[in-house]
Scaffold this motif. Structure first.
Motif, short mmCIF file in Angstrom:
data_model
loop_
_atom_site.label_atom_id
_atom_site.label_comp_id
_atom_site.label_asym_id
_atom_site.label_seq_id
_atom_site.Cartn_x
_atom_site.Cartn_y
_atom_site.Cartn_z
N UNK A 159 0.84 -1.19 0.00
CA UNK A 159 0.00 0.00 0.00
C UNK A 159 0.88 1.24 0.00
N UNK A 160 0.46 2.24 -0.78
CA UNK A 160 1.22 3.47 -0.88
C UNK A 160 0.33 4.65 -0.52
N UNK A 161 0.96 5.68 0.02
CA UNK A 161 0.24 6.91 0.34
C UNK A 161 1.26 8.04 0.33
N UNK A 162 0.78 9.25 0.33
CA UNK A 162 1.64 10.42 0.35
C UNK A 162 1.33 11.23 1.60
N UNK A 163 2.36 11.59 2.33
CA UNK A 163 2.22 12.48 3.48
C UNK A 163 2.51 13.89 2.95
N UNK A 164 1.43 14.66 2.73
CA UNK A 164 1.59 15.97 2.10
C UNK A 164 2.33 16.96 2.99
N UNK A 165 2.19 16.84 4.31
CA UNK A 165 2.86 17.78 5.20
C UNK A 165 4.36 17.54 5.25
N UNK A 166 4.77 16.28 5.17
CA UNK A 166 6.21 15.96 5.21
C UNK A 166 6.79 15.85 3.80
N UNK A 167 5.92 15.92 2.80
CA UNK A 167 6.34 15.80 1.40
C UNK A 167 7.11 14.48 1.18
N UNK A 168 6.52 13.40 1.70
CA UNK A 168 7.14 12.08 1.55
C UNK A 168 6.13 11.08 1.05
N UNK A 169 6.65 10.06 0.45
CA UNK A 169 5.83 8.95 -0.02
C UNK A 169 6.00 7.82 1.00
N UNK A 170 4.89 7.25 1.46
CA UNK A 170 4.91 6.18 2.45
C UNK A 170 4.44 4.89 1.79
N UNK A 171 5.19 3.82 2.00
CA UNK A 171 4.83 2.52 1.45
C UNK A 171 4.88 1.49 2.57
N UNK A 172 3.87 0.63 2.61
CA UNK A 172 3.81 -0.41 3.64
C UNK A 172 3.49 -1.74 2.97
N UNK A 173 4.03 -2.79 3.54
CA UNK A 173 3.75 -4.14 3.04
C UNK A 173 3.00 -4.88 4.14
N UNK A 174 1.90 -5.52 3.77
CA UNK A 174 1.07 -6.25 4.73
C UNK A 174 0.91 -7.69 4.26
N UNK A 175 1.07 -8.61 5.20
CA UNK A 175 0.84 -10.01 4.88
C UNK A 175 0.46 -10.74 6.16
N UNK A 176 -0.26 -11.80 6.00
CA UNK A 176 -0.57 -12.68 7.12
C UNK A 176 0.31 -13.91 6.98
N UNK A 177 0.96 -14.29 8.07
CA UNK A 177 1.84 -15.46 8.02
C UNK A 177 1.86 -16.15 9.36
N UNK A 178 2.09 -17.45 9.33
CA UNK A 178 2.19 -18.27 10.53
C UNK A 178 3.34 -19.23 10.34
N UNK A 179 4.22 -19.32 11.35
CA UNK A 179 5.31 -20.28 11.33
C UNK A 179 5.04 -21.33 12.41
N UNK A 180 5.47 -22.56 12.15
CA UNK A 180 5.14 -23.66 13.07
C UNK A 180 6.30 -24.64 13.17
N UNK A 181 6.58 -25.10 14.39
CA UNK A 181 7.54 -26.17 14.64
C UNK A 181 6.75 -27.42 14.96
N UNK A 182 6.90 -28.43 14.12
CA UNK A 182 6.16 -29.68 14.33
C UNK A 182 6.73 -30.46 15.50
N UNK A 183 5.83 -31.02 16.30
CA UNK A 183 6.25 -31.86 17.41
C UNK A 183 6.63 -33.24 16.91
N UNK A 184 5.97 -33.70 15.85
CA UNK A 184 6.25 -35.02 15.29
C UNK A 184 6.50 -34.87 13.78
N UNK A 185 7.71 -34.43 13.39
CA UNK A 185 7.96 -34.16 11.96
C UNK A 185 8.05 -35.41 11.09
#
Length: 196
Positions: free
Chosen positions: A141-167
Motif C-alpha cells: 500500500x502506498x500513500x503520500x504524506x503531504x505535510x512531510x512531502x514524503x511517499x509512504x509505502x507499507x507491506x502487509x501479509x498474514x503469516x504463521x510459522x510452526x515447529x512440528x512436534x512429530x515431523x
C-alpha cells in the motif's frame, strides 16, 4: 539502476527475512535444549553437538537432520574444530551456491540466531520440522504524506510459522529442533606495531 526494480527487490528481501525470522523464533522455542555454555569454555564442541543430537533418542539420528543454523561467532569457532589428525570438522562448500557442512549436515550462518547474556541458541533442525504459511502475495500500500512531502509505502501479509512436534509423518513425541546453547570464543586480533 531502475528505482522500481530496486524497490521491489528490497521489499521481497524484507518479506523473506520476516518469514525467516519467524521460523528461527519457532525453532528456538523447542523444548529440546542442550546448554553447554557453562561447560569448560562454553564454546561449541564435537561432544556437545553429539549430546544435543542424542536428545532425540530413538526418534532421530544424524541422518534425519536437515540443517544447522548458527551465529557467525559460533561458525568461526566451528571452523577451528579439528579431528585428531588436524583435519577440519566444518568443511567449506564446494561451490558458492552450497553451504559449509558439519558431520555432513549443511550449516547456515545467521546473526538472527537468538543471543541472551552472550549465550547463542544454535539450531539443529530435522527435515520437515518447520513450516510457514502465508496468505499469498503481500499487499503493498502506498500513500503520500503531504505535510512531510514524503511517499509512504507499507507491506502487509498474514503469516504463521510452526515447529512440528512429530515431523516424521506424525510419529514420535519430540519436536524437530534441538537448541544447542553455547558461548563464542572472543576473537583475537594481532596488531602490527610497526610502520606501514
Amino acid at each position: 539502476a531502475d528505482p522500481d526494480a530496486e524497490y521491489a527487490k528490497q521489499f521481497a528481501t524484507a518479506y523473506q527475512r520476516r518469514i525467516d525470522k519467524g521460523l528461527l523464533t519457532k525453532a528456538a522455542a523447542s523444548t529440546l535444549q542442550m546448554d553447554i555454555s557453562a561447560v569448560g569454555s562454553g564454546i561449541v564442541t564435537w561432544d556437545g553437538f553429539c549430546d544435543a543430537i542424542a536428545l532425540w533418542g530413538d526418534e532421530g539420528g544424524i541422518e534425519d537432520v536437515a540443517l544447522m543454523v548458527v551465529h557467525s561467532k559460533v561458525m568461526n569457532d566451528m571452523y577451528k574444530l579439528k579431528d585428531a589428525t588436524g583435519r577440519p570438522l566444518l568443511l567449506d562448500p564446494p561451490t558458492a551456491a552450497a553451504m559449509a557442512t558439519f558431520r555432513g549436515i549443511p550449516v547456515k550462518m545467521s546473526d538472527r540466531v537468538a543471543v541472551a547474556a552472550s549465550v547463542y541458541s544454535n539450531l539443529i533442525i530435522k527435515r520437515n520440522a518447520l513450516a510457514a504459511w502465508v496468505n499469498g502475495e503481500p499487499d503493498v500500500l502506498e500513500d503520500v504524506d503531504v505535510l512531510a512531502n514524503t511517499r509512504v509505502t507499507a507491506i502487509h501479509t498474514l503469516h504463521v510459522e510452526h515447529l512440528y512436534k512429530r515431523p516424521a509423518a506424525g510419529v514420535g513425541t519430540k519436536p524437530g529442533c534441538v537448541v544447542l546453547k553455547t558461548k563464542a570464543k572472543a576473537a583475537t586480533v594481532a596488531v602490527n606495531a610497526g610502520n606501514d
